[in-house]
Motif scaffolding. Structure first.
Motif, PDB file in Angstrom:
ATOM      1  N   ILE A  46     -32.631  10.062  -7.244  1.00 23.81           N
ATOM      2  CA  ILE A  46     -31.142   9.581  -7.330  1.00 23.81           C
ATOM      3  C   ILE A  46     -31.057   8.335  -5.889  1.00 23.81           C
ATOM      4  O   ILE A  46     -32.154   8.341  -4.916  1.00 23.81           O
ATOM      5  N   LEU A  47     -30.820   7.471  -7.090  1.00 20.50           N
ATOM      6  CA  LEU A  47     -31.049   5.754  -5.802  1.00 20.50           C
ATOM      7  C   LEU A  47     -29.532   5.990  -5.541  1.00 20.50           C
ATOM      8  O   LEU A  47     -28.673   5.109  -6.188  1.00 20.50           O
ATOM      9  N   PRO A  48     -29.630   6.158  -4.288  1.00 21.06           N
ATOM     10  CA  PRO A  48     -27.995   5.732  -3.839  1.00 21.06           C
ATOM     11  C   PRO A  48     -27.967   4.333  -3.330  1.00 21.06           C
ATOM     12  O   PRO A  48     -26.184   3.956  -3.646  1.00 21.06           O
ATOM     13  N   ARG A  49     -28.758   3.592  -3.206  1.00 18.91           N
ATOM     14  CA  ARG A  49     -28.068   1.799  -3.181  1.00 18.91           C
ATOM     15  C   ARG A  49     -29.295   1.453  -2.958  1.00 18.91           C
ATOM     16  O   ARG A  49     -30.267   0.916  -3.000  1.00 18.91           O
ATOM     17  N   LEU A  50     -28.971   0.364  -5.038  1.00 16.32           N
ATOM     18  CA  LEU A  50     -30.520  -0.306  -4.979  1.00 16.32           C
ATOM     19  C   LEU A  50     -30.546  -1.866  -4.315  1.00 16.32           C
ATOM     20  O   LEU A  50     -31.361  -2.887  -3.385  1.00 16.32           O
ATOM     21  N   ASN A  51     -29.380  -1.986  -3.476  1.00 13.06           N
ATOM     22  CA  ASN A  51     -28.552  -3.295  -3.158  1.00 13.06           C
ATOM     23  C   ASN A  51     -28.484  -3.961  -2.126  1.00 13.06           C
ATOM     24  O   ASN A  51     -26.742  -3.423  -1.189  1.00 13.06           O
ATOM     25  N   PRO A  52     -28.917  -2.918  -0.904  1.00 10.55           N
ATOM     26  CA  PRO A  52     -28.250  -2.503   0.992  1.00 10.55           C
ATOM     27  C   PRO A  52     -27.884  -3.831   1.725  1.00 10.55           C
ATOM     28  O   PRO A  52     -27.036  -3.654   1.489  1.00 10.55           O
ATOM     29  N   ASP A  53     -28.394  -4.788   1.222  1.00 11.75           N
ATOM     30  CA  ASP A  53     -27.990  -5.908   2.049  1.00 11.75           C
ATOM     31  C   ASP A  53     -26.744  -6.514   1.341  1.00 11.75           C
ATOM     32  O   ASP A  53     -26.202  -7.109   2.164  1.00 11.75           O
ATOM     33  N   HIS A  56     -38.753  -3.116  -0.544  1.00 13.11           N
ATOM     34  CA  HIS A  56     -37.641  -3.138   0.117  1.00 13.11           C
ATOM     35  C   HIS A  56     -36.660  -4.541  -0.530  1.00 13.11           C
ATOM     36  O   HIS A  56     -37.596  -5.265  -1.429  1.00 13.11           O
ATOM     37  N   SER A  57     -35.567  -4.852  -0.059  1.00 13.00           N
ATOM     38  CA  SER A  57     -34.388  -5.617   0.277  1.00 13.00           C
ATOM     39  C   SER A  57     -35.011  -6.938   0.111  1.00 13.00           C
ATOM     40  O   SER A  57     -36.097  -6.515   1.238  1.00 13.00           O
ATOM     41  N   PHE A  58     -34.576  -7.540   0.210  1.00 12.10           N
ATOM     42  CA  PHE A  58     -34.743  -9.038   0.372  1.00 12.10           C
ATOM     43  C   PHE A  58     -35.317  -9.499   1.807  1.00 12.10           C
ATOM     44  O   PHE A  58     -35.747 -10.322   2.307  1.00 12.10           O
ATOM     45  N   GLY A  59     -33.963  -8.601   1.607  1.00  7.96           N
ATOM     46  CA  GLY A  59     -33.781  -8.453   3.819  1.00  7.96           C
ATOM     47  C   GLY A  59     -34.749  -7.967   4.533  1.00  7.96           C
ATOM     48  O   GLY A  59     -34.377  -7.547   5.891  1.00  7.96           O
ATOM     49  N   GLY A  60     -35.479  -6.848   3.673  1.00  8.22           N
ATOM     50  CA  GLY A  60     -36.085  -6.224   4.236  1.00  8.22           C
ATOM     51  C   GLY A  60     -35.307  -4.341   4.319  1.00  8.22           C
ATOM     52  O   GLY A  60     -36.607  -3.559   5.178  1.00  8.22           O
TER      53      GLY A  60
END
Ligand code: ZN
Length: 560
Positions: free
Chosen positions: A109-116, A38-42
């Motif tokens: 394939i990782l489409p968005r490592l940084n979603p926040d 999960h990103s920092f924002g979950g």
């Protein structure tokens, strides 16, 4: 029937997640969709694992990793990763290259490592944002100019402030364009340009602008890491950020990754190692393979392929620290490219002087970009200068380029073509992986139920089974193994697991053999065992295993 995905627009986190789930529902046989953390924002960090499982489990195949949107504002990178996934899934069984690759290999394939961070930049007021969601826009600066959409038009633009000390003037050809005042030039109307916002603790004299503290995940990896005082955006410690940590864990847990492409949008160019050294300090064999693979990329995309250190690092005393590619290549030996997919100046027909420069552009170049934006992006890309009564600076004008939708990302209608040509290079790079092949397994009768088993394994790939010389130097390349398993027979001589070292690829044969050139290494090796059969129908199972080059098994069933 092909599932349709619109490749001419950008998707926010909710929309992207829904799209990925619909791909999973439509292609359950080829796609395994999961969250690696999960990103920092979950928010979930999605990975698509795409292969044909009928031909072998994913972890037994050479893997290619596609990385996107480590930098929040680089939305087009996510589009390329989504397109790659869609292209692979919808062309399996139709296109020869895709079918072969999904039968023999696996794509992660990782489409968005940084979603926040992506959400912050994708939605109004379209913030320039590099880092993740650890800090809110209010927290990234403590004093000085704080960016804010003060005229509430939904965009963060620029303030044009009349100032006799100013370094800008209006272009004589078009008063909307700002050109730099020359040294010694006097007697005109001059301006200063600032990001749109209010000034915290304004002293009435200066408008200080702090470097924002939103961070840079691409400086948070555990290779050559340096703290914030040395490397802007580095974070508190290597892998201190949950997104970088989740990705590092994923890469470590998937040692079959043989190649990767990390996507960015800062100029139309393919970046290759080294990030920290001159080419002359790289292994010549690694340098050659990067140049040869890069040439394929340049042919397919039209982008030049350049060294990050030599041509993308303006100050050679300040090489980057803690970069993802530094970690994947310089530490782990994975063949890694970083592709910057968007360059508005090239698109607008401006002649490029350098790949990375912050020098003010000349009038003619600005005019070309401006005309291009008006025609291709419209209102989202440019707002005319509009008078505004600034509470601190007095009468100013607000307007100019919306950077996110001009310099940082292409308009939607250009996306599909950009995605397509880049994915074609990913496929060719993926297909360059080492690929081991158990050529023969034969049993020679020696009498008295004794048999000699001989197995020959070769590498059919372009790359060697160690991928790179740096992987050998760092002792991270696992040797190719041949193993034997017996049913109804016993092993009389030689161990059941034989380490063979490495098998060369054809990369080192980039010219005819010469005593002065790169010398050639073995492309095939063999192992022998002595067995004694104990039943009428013994089974001999020989397996060739390469961490990067896959697994190949052959079975002999008596009578041999
Ligand atoms: Zn980037």
């Amino acid at each position: 029937m092909k599932v349709s995905v619109a490749h001419n627009r950008y998707y926010d986190y909710e929309e992207l997640s829904a799209l990925l789930k619909s791909l999973e529902n439509n292609y359950p046989d080829l796609l395994n969709l999961y969250s690696i953390g999960h990103s920092f924002g979950g928010r979930d960090i999605w990975v698509l694992e795409i292969t044909n499982p009928v031909t072998g489990p994913a972890d037994s195949k050479p893997a290619y990793y596609i990385d996107a949107q480590i930098h929040a504002e680089e939305h087009a990178t996510s589009s390329v990763a989504l397109y790659a996934s869609w292209y692979l899934l919808t062309n399996y069984g139709i296109d020869e290259e895709v079918t072969r690759l999904l039968d023999q290999q696996v794509f992660y394939i990782l489409p968005r490592l940084n979603p926040d961070g992506a959400e912050l930049s994708l939605k109004e007021p379209y913030r320039l944002w590099c880092g993740n969601g650890r800090f809110s826009p209010d927290e990234i600066r403590s004093s000085g100019l704080i960016e804010q959409d003060i005229d509430e038009n939904g965009m963060l633009l620029r303030m044009r402030v009349p100032d006799p000390k100013g370094e800008w003037k209006k272009s004589a050809k078009d008063s909307r364009l700002m050109v730099q005042r020359e040294p010694g030039e006097e007697g005109g109307d001059y301006y200063r340009l600032y990001p749109e916002g209010l000034i915290r603790d304004f002293d009435g004299i200066d408008v200080p602008i702090e470097q924002p503290r939103d961070g840079n995940l691409n400086r948070n990896f555990p290779a050559n890491w340096a703290p914030e005082t040395v490397e802007y955006g580095a974070g508190e410690a290597p892998l201190s950020e949950p997104e970088a940590s989740a990705l590092a864990r994923f890469i470590l847990d998937h040692p079959n990754i043989a190649g990767m492409c990390a996507y960015h949008t800062h100029g139309g160019v393919i970046l290759r190692p080294s990030m920290t050294r001159y080419d002359s300090e790289m292994s010549p064999r690694d340098l050659t393979l990067y140049q040869d693979l890069g040439a394929v990329g340049s042919k397919l995309t039209g982008y030049p392929t350049i060294s990050i250190f030599e041509e993308f690092t303006p100050d050679k005393s300040k090489p980057r620290h803690g970069g993802l590619m530094d970690w994947t290549y310089e530490e782990m030996g994975i063949i890694s490219f970083g592709t910057e997919v968007w360059d508005i100046e090239i698109e607008a027909g401006v002649k490029k002087e350098a790949f990375l420069n912050f020098h003010p552009k000349g009038e003619e170049a600005q005019q070309k970009v401006f005309d291009w934006v008006i025609e291709n992006v419209g209102e989202l890309g440019w707002r005319d200068w509009t008078p505004f009564d600034h509470p601190q600076l007095g009468q100013v004008e607000i307007g100019g380029m919306n950077y996110i939708w001009t310099y940082r990302n292409p308009p939607g209608h250009l996306l599909e073509n950009i995605c397509h040509k880049n994915v074609l290079f990913n496929l060719r790079h993926a297909a360059a992986a080492p690929r081991i092949c158990l050529e023969t397994v034969v049993a020679e009768p020696l009498g008295n139920d004794l048999f000699k088993i001989r197995a020959v394994v070769t590498n059919h790939g372009y790359l060697p089974t160690n991928l790179s010389d740096i992987a050998l130097k760092n002792k991270v390349a696992k040797p190719v193994q041949l193993t034997i398993e017996l049913e109804g027979a016993e092993l009389v001589m030689n161990p059941a697991i034989v380490d063979l070292g490495h098998l060369a690829g054809r990369n080192e044969r980039s010219h005819p053999w010469s005593p002065w050139g790169q010398q050639w290494s073995p492309v095939g090796k063999s192992a022998e065992w002595l067995i004694r059969t104990e039943t009428d129908q013994p089974i001999v199972r020989v397996k060739a295993i390469s961490q990067k080059g896959g697994t190949h098994t052959k079975e002999l069933v008596s009578p041999f």
